[in-house]
Scaffold this motif. Structure first.
Motif, mmCIF file in Angstrom:
data_model
loop_
_atom_site.group_PDB
_atom_site.id
_atom_site.type_symbol
_atom_site.label_atom_id
_atom_site.label_comp_id
_atom_site.label_asym_id
_atom_site.label_seq_id
_atom_site.Cartn_x
_atom_site.Cartn_y
_atom_site.Cartn_z
ATOM 1 N N SER A 252 0.836 -1.200 0.000
ATOM 2 C CA SER A 252 0.000 0.000 0.000
ATOM 3 C C SER A 252 0.869 1.248 0.000
ATOM 4 O O SER A 252 2.099 1.179 0.005
ATOM 5 N N GLU A 253 0.204 2.407 0.072
ATOM 6 C CA GLU A 253 0.913 3.677 0.150
ATOM 7 C C GLU A 253 1.374 3.994 1.571
ATOM 8 O O GLU A 253 1.830 5.109 1.854
ATOM 9 N N ALA A 254 1.310 3.004 2.453
ATOM 10 C CA ALA A 254 1.840 3.193 3.807
ATOM 11 C C ALA A 254 3.350 3.379 3.777
ATOM 12 O O ALA A 254 3.921 3.990 4.680
ATOM 13 N N ALA B 124 7.819 -18.032 -5.456
ATOM 14 C CA ALA B 124 7.758 -19.312 -6.183
ATOM 15 C C ALA B 124 6.924 -19.198 -7.447
ATOM 16 O O ALA B 124 7.220 -19.821 -8.467
ATOM 17 N N LYS B 125 5.885 -18.373 -7.394
ATOM 18 C CA LYS B 125 5.012 -18.202 -8.556
ATOM 19 C C LYS B 125 4.950 -16.722 -8.927
ATOM 20 O O LYS B 125 4.508 -15.895 -8.138
ATOM 21 N N PRO B 126 5.401 -16.347 -10.132
ATOM 22 C CA PRO B 126 5.350 -14.940 -10.554
ATOM 23 C C PRO B 126 3.926 -14.392 -10.510
ATOM 24 O O PRO B 126 2.961 -15.095 -10.814
ATOM 25 N N SER B 127 3.793 -13.129 -10.132
ATOM 26 C CA SER B 127 2.478 -12.508 -10.015
ATOM 27 C C SER B 127 2.338 -11.354 -11.011
ATOM 28 O O SER B 127 3.309 -10.887 -11.592
ATOM 29 N N HIS B 128 1.112 -10.884 -11.179
ATOM 30 C CA HIS B 128 0.798 -9.826 -12.130
ATOM 31 C C HIS B 128 0.472 -8.536 -11.381
ATOM 32 O O HIS B 128 -0.528 -8.480 -10.653
ATOM 33 N N PRO B 129 1.282 -7.476 -11.540
ATOM 34 C CA PRO B 129 1.008 -6.209 -10.840
ATOM 35 C C PRO B 129 -0.177 -5.469 -11.455
ATOM 36 O O PRO B 129 -0.433 -5.578 -12.657
ATOM 37 N N LYS B 130 -0.872 -4.715 -10.615
ATOM 38 C CA LYS B 130 -2.020 -3.934 -11.073
ATOM 39 C C LYS B 130 -1.797 -2.431 -10.958
ATOM 40 O O LYS B 130 -2.553 -1.646 -11.530
ATOM 41 N N ASN B 131 -0.762 -2.030 -10.204
ATOM 42 C CA ASN B 131 -0.506 -0.603 -9.996
ATOM 43 C C ASN B 131 0.964 -0.411 -9.655
ATOM 44 O O ASN B 131 1.737 -1.384 -9.594
ATOM 45 N N LEU B 132 1.364 0.839 -9.396
ATOM 46 C CA LEU B 132 2.764 1.145 -9.130
ATOM 47 C C LEU B 132 3.269 0.475 -7.865
ATOM 48 O O LEU B 132 4.417 0.010 -7.814
ATOM 49 N N VAL C 162 4.035 -3.015 -8.800
ATOM 50 C CA VAL C 162 5.200 -3.071 -9.688
ATOM 51 C C VAL C 162 6.499 -3.015 -8.893
ATOM 52 O O VAL C 162 7.445 -3.773 -9.147
ATOM 53 N N ALA C 163 6.559 -2.126 -7.917
ATOM 54 C CA ALA C 163 7.793 -1.919 -7.159
ATOM 55 C C ALA C 163 8.289 -3.196 -6.509
ATOM 56 O O ALA C 163 9.491 -3.358 -6.279
ATOM 57 N N HIS C 164 7.370 -4.121 -6.204
ATOM 58 C CA HIS C 164 7.731 -5.336 -5.467
ATOM 59 C C HIS C 164 7.433 -6.612 -6.249
ATOM 60 O O HIS C 164 7.254 -7.669 -5.662
ATOM 61 N N THR C 165 7.382 -6.510 -7.584
ATOM 62 C CA THR C 165 7.081 -7.682 -8.412
ATOM 63 C C THR C 165 8.250 -7.975 -9.342
ATOM 64 O O THR C 165 8.358 -7.396 -10.429
ATOM 65 N N PRO C 166 9.163 -8.869 -8.951
ATOM 66 C CA PRO C 166 10.338 -9.162 -9.780
ATOM 67 C C PRO C 166 9.985 -9.591 -11.202
ATOM 68 O O PRO C 166 10.656 -9.198 -12.163
ATOM 69 N N HIS D 253 8.247 2.461 -17.643
ATOM 70 C CA HIS D 253 7.657 1.210 -17.152
ATOM 71 C C HIS D 253 6.935 1.372 -15.816
ATOM 72 O O HIS D 253 6.381 0.405 -15.290
ATOM 73 N N ALA D 254 6.937 2.609 -15.288
ATOM 74 C CA ALA D 254 6.092 2.911 -14.126
ATOM 75 C C ALA D 254 4.749 3.479 -14.556
ATOM 76 O O ALA D 254 3.913 3.796 -13.710
ATOM 77 N N SER D 255 4.527 3.599 -15.852
ATOM 78 C CA SER D 255 3.284 4.190 -16.360
ATOM 79 C C SER D 255 2.171 3.153 -16.454
ATOM 80 O O SER D 255 2.426 1.942 -16.563
ATOM 81 N N GLU D 256 0.934 3.628 -16.439
ATOM 82 C CA GLU D 256 -0.219 2.731 -16.555
ATOM 83 C C GLU D 256 -0.193 1.983 -17.885
ATOM 84 O O GLU D 256 -0.576 0.802 -17.958
ATOM 85 N N GLN D 257 0.285 2.651 -18.927
ATOM 86 C CA GLN D 257 0.352 2.019 -20.244
ATOM 87 C C GLN D 257 1.166 0.736 -20.207
ATOM 88 O O GLN D 257 0.761 -0.290 -20.775
ATOM 89 N N LYS D 258 2.300 0.781 -19.525
ATOM 90 C CA LYS D 258 3.151 -0.401 -19.460
ATOM 91 C C LYS D 258 2.662 -1.404 -18.408
ATOM 92 O O LYS D 258 2.738 -2.620 -18.604
ATOM 93 N N ILE D 259 2.168 -0.899 -17.286
ATOM 94 C CA ILE D 259 1.708 -1.798 -16.226
ATOM 95 C C ILE D 259 0.561 -2.681 -16.718
ATOM 96 O O ILE D 259 0.384 -3.816 -16.268
#
Length: 454
Positions: free
Chosen positions: A198-200, A313-321, A324-328, A345-351
């Motif tokens: 989160s934004e915390a 163990a299993k790659p995940s799909h990011p939905k927002n910035l 993204v920051a924590h999704t290898p 690559h931090a833009s919504e277009q790329k995400i």
């Protein structure tokens, strides 16, 4: 018996500007540039906007500027917090390679705020930042991995950087500096789970900067806390599992952590993922591999007991910035798709790019690296296997823009020019402020820079 806080205070206050090497001074100036650029990218994120508006509503004595903002100045500690939140919000601030701690946010926001209030020189600011970096980095390293195992975020040790930097700017005496350090030890929290999801995260960053500054200002006015709190029984270091308490002061001045361990983010997101992106892009370019050619992608890195850096163990799909920051896997897939990884690559277009998400599904985690492990500083290995049966592998030992690889002003300048326009600053002010940062050790007053950021 002398307390650890008192020993640190003596080391800090007795280290003059003249003893700091030119490369350390350069890296501190680079950190200023990087932090301001990161704040420009983060200022319009909801978290930063909310804290900035609250600060304006609360008002107070006009002492320091909120960067890229119109209106009157605010109390230095208030401006410091708002600037720190903006810097951390875009996940583009620097990292300490040993600790995954983003010290530039706290050091720059606190030092510039007090520098503006006190009309301090550039030399004063650079010295404060280097000594704050050294202290916070040593404390953070001593409690790794204990504090992370307990679930705390890196803002916990980062607050010591703000306290020491603020203490240097305020010219605290050794007893006062010891109190600033001791008070900081009981001032800051922040749970990693919330920061990762989160934004915390940026809320913690702002709190760390504010807590450190408040501790230094309270100590200046005579506040007395428990000076033994770092090293006493059930004190800060014991609670957070310190493994080498003597190492916190050992070899002070032999080298400087801001030289050996600082890493400027030249792309967005968590620093441990930067080498994954670079390795993936290298491999894709070597084989001129297109997304359609890919059969599978293997990403791996060494196991790190202290850093606790692991791959899911299993790659995940990011939905927002924040994701993204924590999704290898996103870093790897995006780098393969575009044969590069950059600020776009931090833009919504790329995400939301379907090509990138299709590649994420082809990523697997390989066995941990066991060869040349000592060379890896948050490094990684990526292998691309093609449908035609060819394989391309790249190994990156440390991220670009880091002490081990050398940090170039050209890269730092490119980051500044890429991100600062996002805050609406015109081209003239961008170039003028960048020149001031390059010449920071020679400026007579910090307002020369902060006036250009308003």
């Amino acid at each position: 018996m002398t307390t650890l806080a008192a020993t640190l205070a003596q080391l800090i206050t007795r280290t003059p500007y003249e003893q700091l090497p030119p490369l350390a001074l350069d890296h501190a100036a680079m950190m200023i540039s990087s932090t301001i650029a990161s704040a420009a990218a983060g200022q319009n994120i909801t978290s930063a906007h909310v804290i900035r508006e609250l600060a304006k509503e609360q008002g107070g004595v006009p002492e320091a500027s909120i960067w890229f903002s119109q209106g009157a100045k605010l109390p230095a500690v208030t401006a410091c917090r708002a600037n720190a939140v903006a810097s951390d919000a875009a996940a583009s601030d620097d990292s300490d390679l040993r600790n995954i701690v983003h010290l530039g946010t706290q050091l720059t926001s606190s030092s510039l705020a007090l520098g503006e209030k006190l009309n301090a020189s550039g030399k004063d600011v650079l010295r404060a930042m280097i000594l704050g970096y050294e202290t916070a980095g040593r404390i953070a390293e001593s409690i790794m991995p204990g504090y992370r195992d307990l679930g705390f975020h890196g803002s916990l040790p980062a607050s010591f950087g703000a306290a020491v930097a603020a203490g240097c700017m305020l010219k605290l005496t050794p007893p006062q500096m010891a109190q600033a350090i001791a008070l900081t030890a009981v001032s800051m929290g922040g749970l990693a789970t919330a920061a990762d999801t989160s934004e915390a995260r940026e809320y913690f960053a702002g709190n760390a900067a504010q807590a450190g500054m408040n501790a230094a200002m309270a100590a200046q006015k005579g506040y007395i806390g428990e000076e033994r709190i770092l090293d006493c029984k059930r004190g800060f270091l014991e609670v957070f599992g310190a493994e080498d308490i003597d190492g916190i002061t050992r070899g002070w001045g032999d080298s400087w952590d801001i030289v050996t361990d600082m890493a400027i983010k030249l792309v967005p997101g968590g620093h441990p993922n930067h080498t994954l992106a670079e390795a993936a892009a290298n491999a894709a370019r070597e084989g001129n591999v297109s997304a359609d050619d890919v059969d599978s992608i293997i990403m791996t890195r060494p196991l790190s007991r202290k850093m606790r850096i692991s791959l899911p163990a299993k790659p995940s799909h990011p939905k927002n910035l924040v994701d993204v920051a924590h999704t290898p896997a996103y870093f790897v897939a995006a780098a393969v798709a575009d044969k590069d990884f950059s600020w776009i690559h931090a833009s919504e277009q790329k995400i939301t790019d379907p090509v990138i998400h299709a590649l994420i599904d082809k990523i697997k985690v390989g066995e941990p690296v066991t060869k040349d492990v000592e060379k890896f500083r948050q490094g990684a290995v990526v292998t691309i296997n093609t449908k035609a049966g060819r394989s391309y592998t790249s190994t990156v030992y440390a991220p670009r823009g880091s002490g081990p690889r050398g940090i170039e002003w050209a890269d730092v300048d490119a980051k500044y020019r890429a991100l600062v326009p996002m805050a609406g600053l015109d081209a003239r002010k961008i170039e003028e402020s960048l020149k001031v940062i390059h010449d920071f050790r020679g400026i007579g007053g910090v307002s020369l820079l902060t006036a250009l950021l308003r």
